[in-house]
Design an enzyme around this catalytic site. Structure first.
Site, PDB file in Angstrom:
ATOM      1  N   ALA A   1       2.318   2.895   2.403  1.00 17.27           N
ATOM      2  CA  ALA A   1       3.524   2.815   3.233  1.00 17.27           C
ATOM      3  C   ALA A   1       4.516   1.800   2.655  1.00 17.27           C
ATOM      4  O   ALA A   1       5.687   2.106   2.436  1.00 17.27           O
ATOM      5  CB  ALA A   1       3.144   2.444   4.667  1.00 17.27           C
ATOM      6  N   GLY A   2       4.042   0.596   2.393  1.00 17.15           N
ATOM      7  CA  GLY A   2       4.940  -0.462   1.933  1.00 17.15           C
ATOM      8  C   GLY A   2       5.451  -0.221   0.519  1.00 17.15           C
ATOM      9  O   GLY A   2       6.640  -0.404   0.238  1.00 17.15           O
TER      10      GLY A   2
ATOM     11  N   HIS B   1     -13.644   1.706  10.491  1.00 17.23           N
ATOM     12  CA  HIS B   1     -12.931   2.209   9.335  1.00 17.23           C
ATOM     13  C   HIS B   1     -11.415   2.092   9.445  1.00 17.23           C
ATOM     14  O   HIS B   1     -10.728   1.799   8.474  1.00 17.23           O
ATOM     15  CB  HIS B   1     -13.324   3.674   9.144  1.00 17.23           C
ATOM     16  CG  HIS B   1     -12.675   4.333   7.976  1.00 17.23           C
ATOM     17  ND1 HIS B   1     -12.739   3.810   6.701  1.00 17.23           N
ATOM     18  CD2 HIS B   1     -11.932   5.466   7.875  1.00 17.23           C
ATOM     19  CE1 HIS B   1     -12.070   4.607   5.880  1.00 17.23           C
ATOM     20  NE2 HIS B   1     -11.556   5.601   6.558  1.00 17.23           N
TER      21      HIS B   1
ATOM     22  N   GLU C   1      -0.592   2.250   8.753  1.00 17.53           N
ATOM     23  CA  GLU C   1      -1.659   1.922   9.711  1.00 17.53           C
ATOM     24  C   GLU C   1      -1.256   0.786  10.646  1.00 17.53           C
ATOM     25  O   GLU C   1      -1.785   0.651  11.747  1.00 17.53           O
ATOM     26  CB  GLU C   1      -2.955   1.562   8.951  1.00 17.53           C
ATOM     27  CG  GLU C   1      -4.170   1.416   9.865  1.00 17.53           C
ATOM     28  CD  GLU C   1      -5.456   1.068   9.124  1.00 17.53           C
ATOM     29  OE1 GLU C   1      -5.471   1.134   7.878  1.00 17.53           O
ATOM     30  OE2 GLU C   1      -6.449   0.754   9.809  1.00 17.53           O
TER      31      GLU C   1
ATOM     32  N   LEU D   1      -3.394   8.756   4.533  1.00 16.18           N
ATOM     33  CA  LEU D   1      -2.563   8.753   3.330  1.00 16.18           C
ATOM     34  C   LEU D   1      -1.266   9.494   3.619  1.00 16.18           C
ATOM     35  O   LEU D   1      -0.184   9.086   3.209  1.00 16.18           O
ATOM     36  CB  LEU D   1      -3.315   9.424   2.175  1.00 16.18           C
ATOM     37  CG  LEU D   1      -4.671   8.801   1.815  1.00 16.18           C
ATOM     38  CD1 LEU D   1      -5.275   9.513   0.607  1.00 16.18           C
ATOM     39  CD2 LEU D   1      -4.530   7.327   1.511  1.00 16.18           C
TER      40      LEU D   1
ATOM     41  N   ARG E   1     -14.298  12.765  13.346  1.00 22.07           N
ATOM     42  CA  ARG E   1     -15.024  11.520  13.107  1.00 22.07           C
ATOM     43  C   ARG E   1     -15.598  10.882  14.360  1.00 22.07           C
ATOM     44  O   ARG E   1     -16.741  10.431  14.363  1.00 22.07           O
ATOM     45  CB  ARG E   1     -14.076  10.532  12.428  1.00 22.07           C
ATOM     46  CG  ARG E   1     -13.738  10.987  11.039  1.00 22.07           C
ATOM     47  CD  ARG E   1     -12.742  10.077  10.381  1.00 22.07           C
ATOM     48  NE  ARG E   1     -12.571  10.522   8.997  1.00 22.07           N
ATOM     49  CZ  ARG E   1     -11.720   9.967   8.145  1.00 22.07           C
ATOM     50  NH1 ARG E   1     -10.968   8.953   8.515  1.00 22.07           N
ATOM     51  NH2 ARG E   1     -11.643  10.408   6.911  1.00 22.07           N
TER      52      ARG E   1
ATOM     53  N   GLY F   1       0.850  -1.186   0.000  1.00 22.35           N
ATOM     54  CA  GLY F   1       0.000   0.000   0.000  1.00 22.35           C
ATOM     55  C   GLY F   1       0.885   1.236   0.000  1.00 22.35           C
ATOM     56  O   GLY F   1       2.057   1.173  -0.389  1.00 22.35           O
TER      57      GLY F   1
ATOM     58  N   HIS G   1     -16.055   5.403  11.391  1.00 20.73           N
ATOM     59  CA  HIS G   1     -16.256   6.503  10.445  1.00 20.73           C
ATOM     60  C   HIS G   1     -17.733   6.873  10.381  1.00 20.73           C
ATOM     61  O   HIS G   1     -18.578   6.002  10.226  1.00 20.73           O
ATOM     62  CB  HIS G   1     -15.772   6.076   9.058  1.00 20.73           C
ATOM     63  CG  HIS G   1     -15.585   7.232   8.129  1.00 20.73           C
ATOM     64  ND1 HIS G   1     -16.641   7.968   7.657  1.00 20.73           N
ATOM     65  CD2 HIS G   1     -14.469   7.780   7.602  1.00 20.73           C
ATOM     66  CE1 HIS G   1     -16.171   8.931   6.862  1.00 20.73           C
ATOM     67  NE2 HIS G   1     -14.851   8.831   6.811  1.00 20.73           N
TER      68      HIS G   1
END
Lengths: 639, 257
Positions: free
Chosen positions: A46-47, A403, A427, A443, A332, A44, A268
């Protein structure tokens, strides 16, 4: 094993810590970089960013993802945007303000130094992504456009329609593919990590299952980075992708990596409500919709009139009423709890009364349908496809859903877990969002960790060790591989009566009812034995068809659920001990007279860090005290 | 509603495969198509049979994992919709449906409705990027980009890489997929430096993978769940023609201190 919770925060003023750290980090000579290998699990934001950047630097990288392509990682589903303290709008934003908003939004349960670094790096992320060709929204003059997000009074969110995550991930994926083509990253798609290998106290590799052939393999490296996302799927129904799972971080936890704040879960506020028993996942409607949508319910309980039949003065725009300065853009956790409260009062709308309206009629009247379509067109289409209702003519119905998980593996300032050589990004770690994450900050954190933090800190670690030294035949590797194989054979051999999904739904119900949006001591105490009993039943009565030597999606689900069944227990333990309310963790016993979260800074101004003690003993809870020198501990107010 | 499903079952890449018929007596119109298959699979597992393998992940129409043919159409009958977002209210009681994997030489079937689309990754790896290492970017607002160019780049970048364009094409061409990336980057100032190289290398990879040639039938555009336009292929062809004349791979003998 003694646990070391030294956060390794650099000395000096907060504005200079990261620069100082970067200067103090040891470097690996360019000619020596290729002698070092790094495993990155997850592709994702990060990776993918970490794998690409480490490849660019010249390290030997092996990247893994369980999907058929690194481009599928769930970062792709993020809709609304990414924050950055660019102050392009000249509206008073700054690195310090983004830092301040993030610490406050996280209800003062994050480490100041990490958050400051995140805010500082945010500006470079936008530059990097623009350079990669990410098609951010622009103004007519050709400059970047911004929108507002919850928990902030400045406009600092950059976006690419409602597909910001997709575009950022594609930028990152393309950078990764470039390194794959250059031979500096070897990509293993359709590979699931089943265990981490720790040799002489250092992370040295992983065990994977090839999801096509079923082969169980060992991969060795000099350092391992986990960027495997969050664990929201412990609730069964969440906005996470179906494959999102906790196995990588949970296996690492069982090998000595401490787990911090597992109970910090983000619910969320704006998701499409559940429609039936068959429901397989929940779909988010971007928070950005709250820029123009107004949230309301009828003032009267049990009002079953159609939305259009309810006159203006019989509507309760409850967020605007309760939080006049932030209104529909309240954070949220606050917006979610407010929705739950009005539904609990019997004022919810739609089937089962579990929904509130998100109404665009005012905005359409003010700005015209075309503008709204330009801003949110694809989100409106998604909504219509799922519900069969047209949000241009009737208000959307929304309800909170699981979420994001702020908790995760404990990491120090260098993103290194309590296992040396095991880094945790995005995350999957616990570091930056405290007890509640602000919108458009996931993000930002994923890319900050991946592009700009881990490549430095992993380099620093590698500079302190010699490359190589173990191979796949090391006894620890063989043992980890045999254990993974045995576990799979056990699951296939149970041949019980219930499917994996049946168990998963049952776990999800316990977690949602007892450890969801609102929690209390009695419920949490009931949940613990319920989860334990369910886990016992799972290992006696689950049925997993097929074999281990082929594509077997039931088996994939089973290995993931086996870990969720253990993780759920840790979440409940953590929620039980934290006798305060903060951010997404709302303990009903601890609230102000107005029903807001009531923190207890005397007793709980710390990260709760759990250490595994083997399957027979309860885990031990350690504490990392949090010290606030720049943001004053106050009760959050968005009124 | 009641539905009859005819589903392609294939144990593995080397199995011949066959259609198997399943009756679905009680389908809720609010279910998604994949949720209906979940229900079928739970039922099959209870009967001791193997569930139907199909790829899926986000179930929000963005990850691009899902996709198979429903009555000969990739992602089924609703325009602009991936199969995970397709809901059963699009079908009527008593309907009979045929579910098959995406068919193309370059997309070998792995199991049931799951195919191998790794050829797409190799096409991107051949040049579908801007070569900019982390850290060497200028300020995001340093290069203004015309709003229209940014919007058109975004239209092309919306591709989710699902493979419906290949599955819908009588030639099994991946031109829409490849051209979407060439257009996305070619429309932006950041993509100019490598524009020729990108076109030459990506098109070469496209042919290497065994996809067919584009003959402008337009099925791909009609059936793309994200509305990616055929005009991207024209852009790709233009870039490719120009690059085929002008572009040379760099000279390997360069060097020096």
């Amino acid at each position: 094993m003694a646990i070391n919770l030294d956060a390794k925060i650099p000395s000096g003023p907060i504005e200079q810590k990261w620069n100082k750290a970067k200067f103090d980090y040891k470097l690996v000579n360019p000619a020596n970089k290729r002698k070092y290998s790094v495993i990155v699990v997850g592709t994702g934001l990060a990776g993918g960013a970490a794998a690409a950047t480490l490849g660019e630097l010249g390290y030997n990288v092996k990247a893994f993802c369980f999907q058929d392509s690194p481009r599928r990682a769930h970062s792709i589903a993020a809709q609304g945007g990414i924050n950055a303290a660019k102050n392009y709008q000249n509206d008073g934003d700054s690195v310090f303000r983004l830092f301040y908003d993030t610490v406050k939004g996280g209800d003062f349960r994050a480490r100041e130094a990490n958050v400051y670094r995140l805010a500082e790096i945010s500006v470079s992320i936008i530059d990097q992504c623009v350079a990669q060709g990410v098609p951010f929204a622009r103004e007519y003059g050709g400059v970047l456009a911004n929108r507002s997000f919850g928990g902030a009074q400045v406009s600092r969110t950059f976006y690419a329609r409602g597909q910001t995550g997709q575009q950022l991930l594609l930028g990152c994926y393309q950078a990764l593919e470039r390194q794959i083509d250059a031979g500096r990253v070897k990509m293993y798609a359709r590979h699931e990590m089943l265990d981490v290998i720790v040799i002489d106290g250092r992370a040295r590799g992983i065990v994977t299952r090839n999801l096509v052939t079923g082969a169980i393999d060992v991969h060795i490296a000099d350092a391992v980075a986990l960027a495997t996302g969050g664990y929201g799927n412990v609730f069964y129904l969440s906005t996470n992708a179906k494959g999102s799972n906790a196995t990588a971080i949970w296996r690492a936890y069982k090998k000595g990596a401490a787990f911090a704040n597992p109970c910090f879960t983000q619910i969320h506020p704006t998701c499409i409500p559940v429609s039936g028993e068959y429901q397989s996942k929940l779909t988010l409607m971007s928070e950005s919709l709250r820029n123009d949508g107004r949230i309301w319910v009828p003032k009267k309980q049990g009002d079953t009139r159609a939305s259009g039949q309810i006159p203006e003065d019989e509507r309760d725009y409850y967020l605007e009423r309760m939080y006049p300065s932030f209104g529909n853009l309240s954070p949220r956790d606050i917006a979610s709890r407010a929705a739950k409260r009005v539904c609990d009062e019997g004022r919810g709308v739609g089937p089962g009364g579990l929904g509130v309206y998100l109404d665009f009629s005012d905005a359409i009247g003010r700005l015209g349908k075309k503008t709204i379509e330009e801003r949110y067109g694809n989100l409106f289409e998604i909504y219509e496809r799922i519900t069969g209702e047209d949000p241009y003519s009737v208000p959307m119905r929304i309800y909170p859903a699981v979420h994001y998980t702020m908790g995760g593996l404990w990491v120090d300032y260098n993103l290194e877990s309590t296992v040396p050589g095991l880094f945790v990004l995005g995350e999957a770690n616990f570091s930056d969002h405290g007890a509640n994450r602000l919108g458009a900050s996931a993000l930002m954190q994923g890319l900050a960790d991946g592009y700009f933090v881990a490549p430095y800190t992993i380099g620093n670690y590698l500079a302190s060790i010699k490359p190589g030294g173990v191979d796949e035949d090391h006894p620890e590797c063989r043992l980890a591989k045999e254990e993974a194989e045995a576990r799979i054979q056990t699951l296939l051999g149970i041949k019980g009566k219930k499917t994996v999904d049946e168990f998963h739904r049952a776990l999800g119900k316990i977690m949602w009812d007892k450890c969801g949006m609102a929690r209390n001591a009695a419920g949490l105490e009931e949940a613990l034995p319920q989860i334990q009993a369910l886990r016992e039943e799972f290992w006696q009565n689950v049925t997993v068809p097929g074999s281990g030597a082929e594509v077997n999606q039931s088996l994939e689900k089973a290995t993931r659920l086996a870990d969720f069944l253990e993780l759920g227990e840790l979440m409940v333990r953590d929620a039980r001990v934290r006798e305060e309310s903060c951010g997404g963790h709302f303990r009903e016993e601890y609230q102000t007279e107005e029903g807001e979260a009531l923190r207890d800074d005397e007793k709980f101004c710390h990260g709760a860090v759990w250490e595994y003690q083997g399957s027979e003993q309860a885990p031990v809870r350690h504490m990392e005290p949090l010290i606030f020198e720049h943001v004053h501990l106050t009760q959050r107010s968005y009124k | 509603m009641k539905l009859t499903l005819n589903i392609w079952r294939q144990k593995g890449p080397n199995d011949a495969g066959r259609i198997v018929k399943y009756e679905m007596p009680n389908v809720d119109e609010h279910m998604s198509f994949l949720e209906m298959l979940d229900v079928l699979n739970e039922d099959l597992i209870h009967k001791g049979e193997e569930p139907v393998t199909f790829e899926h992940d986000c179930r929000e129409g963005i990850c691009g994992c899902c996709g198979f043919m429903i009555n000969g159409l990739p992602h089924g009958p609703q325009r602009g919709t991936t199969v995970c977002q397709l809901h059963m209210r699009q079908f009527h009681d008593g309907e009979e449906l045929w579910l098959e994997p995406f068919r193309a030489k370059a997309f070998p079937v792995l199991k049931d409705l799951m195919v191998d689309r790794s050829a797409f990754d190799r096409i991107i790896a051949a040049g579908g990027y801007v070569s900019v290492n982390t850290g060497c970017a200028v300020d995001g607002n340093a290069i203004p980009i015309e709003k229209q160019s940014a919007e058109m780049a975004m239209d092309a970048a919306a591709c989710i890489g699902c493979g419906a364009c290949v599955a819908s094409c009588p030639n099994a061409s991946a031109s829409l997929f490849t051209s979407a990336k060439i257009a996305h980057l070619g429309l932006l100032p950041q993509g100019q430096a490598e524009r020729d190289r990108r076109a030459v290398r990506m098109v070469a990879q496209l042919m290497e993978e065994g996809f067919g040639y584009c003959t402008n039938t337009g099925e791909c555009e009609a059936l793309c769940p994200k509305g990616v336009k055929l005009e991207n292929i024209a852009r790709m062809n233009r870039d490719y023609l120009k690059a085929a004349i002008l572009y040379r791979e760099e000279n390997a003998s360069a060097g020096g201190a």
